[in-house]
Structure formats: structure tokens, C-alpha cells
Design a protein around this motif. Structure first.
Motif, PDB file in Angstrom:
ATOM      1  N   THR A 184       0.806  -1.218   0.000  1.00  0.00           N
ATOM      2  CA  THR A 184       0.000   0.000   0.000  1.00  0.00           C
ATOM      3  C   THR A 184       0.841   1.271   0.000  1.00  0.00           C
ATOM      4  O   THR A 184       0.342   2.337  -0.345  1.00  0.00           O
ATOM      5  N   ALA A 185       2.117   1.169   0.399  1.00  0.00           N
ATOM      6  CA  ALA A 185       2.998   2.341   0.408  1.00  0.00           C
ATOM      7  C   ALA A 185       4.448   1.892   0.543  1.00  0.00           C
ATOM      8  O   ALA A 185       4.728   0.846   1.131  1.00  0.00           O
ATOM      9  N   VAL A 186       5.337   2.702   0.016  1.00  0.00           N
ATOM     10  CA  VAL A 186       6.778   2.517   0.188  1.00  0.00           C
ATOM     11  C   VAL A 186       7.296   3.822   0.789  1.00  0.00           C
ATOM     12  O   VAL A 186       7.229   4.879   0.156  1.00  0.00           O
ATOM     13  N   LEU A 187       7.771   3.738   2.019  1.00  0.00           N
ATOM     14  CA  LEU A 187       8.198   4.916   2.770  1.00  0.00           C
ATOM     15  C   LEU A 187       9.708   4.879   2.985  1.00  0.00           C
ATOM     16  O   LEU A 187      10.282   3.812   3.204  1.00  0.00           O
ATOM     17  N   GLU A 188      10.332   6.025   2.965  1.00  0.00           N
ATOM     18  CA  GLU A 188      11.769   6.098   3.229  1.00  0.00           C
ATOM     19  C   GLU A 188      11.995   6.141   4.741  1.00  0.00           C
ATOM     20  O   GLU A 188      11.294   6.861   5.461  1.00  0.00           O
ATOM     21  N   LEU A 189      12.973   5.352   5.211  1.00  0.00           N
ATOM     22  CA  LEU A 189      13.394   5.433   6.611  1.00  0.00           C
ATOM     23  C   LEU A 189      14.635   6.319   6.645  1.00  0.00           C
ATOM     24  O   LEU A 189      15.719   5.904   6.232  1.00  0.00           O
ATOM     25  N   ARG A 190      14.472   7.527   7.090  1.00  0.00           N
ATOM     26  CA  ARG A 190      15.595   8.461   7.119  1.00  0.00           C
ATOM     27  C   ARG A 190      16.529   8.117   8.276  1.00  0.00           C
ATOM     28  O   ARG A 190      16.083   7.963   9.413  1.00  0.00           O
ATOM     29  N   SER A 191      17.810   8.026   7.966  1.00  0.00           N
ATOM     30  CA  SER A 191      18.800   7.729   8.998  1.00  0.00           C
ATOM     31  C   SER A 191      19.267   9.029   9.653  1.00  0.00           C
ATOM     32  O   SER A 191      19.262  10.094   9.033  1.00  0.00           O
ATOM     33  N   ARG A 192      19.645   8.895  10.920  1.00  0.00           N
ATOM     34  CA  ARG A 192      20.155  10.033  11.685  1.00  0.00           C
ATOM     35  C   ARG A 192      21.652   9.846  11.932  1.00  0.00           C
ATOM     36  O   ARG A 192      22.179   8.745  11.798  1.00  0.00           O
ATOM     37  N   HIS A 233      17.001   5.892  13.255  1.00  0.00           N
ATOM     38  CA  HIS A 233      16.163   6.235  12.107  1.00  0.00           C
ATOM     39  C   HIS A 233      14.922   6.986  12.571  1.00  0.00           C
ATOM     40  O   HIS A 233      14.407   6.727  13.660  1.00  0.00           O
ATOM     41  N   ASP A 234      14.460   7.881  11.725  1.00  0.00           N
ATOM     42  CA  ASP A 234      13.199   8.571  11.979  1.00  0.00           C
ATOM     43  C   ASP A 234      12.078   7.708  11.417  1.00  0.00           C
ATOM     44  O   ASP A 234      12.046   7.434  10.216  1.00  0.00           O
TER      45      ASP A 234
END
Length: 114
Positions: free
Chosen positions: A94-102, A107-108
Motif C-alpha cells: 500500500t505504500a513505500v516509505l523512506e526510513l531516514r537515517s540520523r 532512524h526517523d
């Protein structure tokens, strides 16, 4: 619709998109099923298995679309985790989301649906 999540390196997901099916990671192949997490479990899974990794996607999947191949089995802390015994049909995504690294290796986590 119940939503479950798969954490996946972006390069692996792009390959799945080219092939039209996701067959899982090396860890999934070793264990005999594709590992997923619920919205409440994602942060713990990311911390335990993906700390310091960059270029990750969080794949949202309609759990109800997976049928009997999806099983809920005890794992970390005796929580029930969703495990898919078979390939992931991309039609259930249903969705592909980016996991932003810190910079601290974490990760956020985006806001997730249950």
C-alpha cells in the motif's frame, strides 16, 4: 485493512519491483518466511536489526490481502509477529516509505497505520 511493515534496503526493493515479486532477504530465506512487524513493533525492529544502516525503505502491506500464508507467531518478548510463508505479491503493498537515517545511527520512523 490491517497494515504490517517490512524493512528493506532500497536496492533490494527496487529489484523486487523489477521482478514483480518480493522473495525476502537472506535472513528471511534462512528462516523460511518473510519477517514483518506491526506499527508498534517497527521501532524496536529497526533498532535491533538495522541500526547504522542507510538507504532503507519501510514497505506497508495490507495484511488481509496475504491470506493463509500470513501467520502470527511469537518472537521477541513473546510478542506475536507477522510472518509470511511465501512470496510477497506486490499488489498487497500500500505504500513505500523512506526510513531516514540520523547521525546517531538511528532512524526517523514515519507516522504509521495499524
Amino acid at each position: 485493512m490491517r497494515t504490517i511493515y517490512k524493512i528493506c534496503p532500497a536496492s533490494n526493493w527496487r529489484e523486487a519491483e523489477r521482478q514483480g515479486v518480493y522473495r525476502g532477504s537472506a535472513d528471511d530465506a534462512r528462516d523460511g518466511f518473510i519477517h514483518f512487524s506491526t506499527a508498534a513493533q517497527v521501532a524496536g525492529t529497526v533498532r535491533k536489526h538495522y541500526a547504522g544502516q542507510i538507504g532503507l525503505f519501510l514497505i506497508a502491506v495490507d495484511a488481509d490481502a496475504l491470506g493463509d500464508a500470513l501467520r502470527w507467531e511469537p518472537s521477541r518478548g513473546d510478542d506475536l509477529f507477522p510472518h509470511l510463508y511465501g512470496e510477497l505479491d506486490l499488489g498487497a503493498v500500500t505504500a513505500v516509505l523512506e526510513l531516514r537515517s540520523r547521525s546517531d545511527g538511528g532512524h526517523d520512523i514515519p507516522e504509521l497505520q495499524s
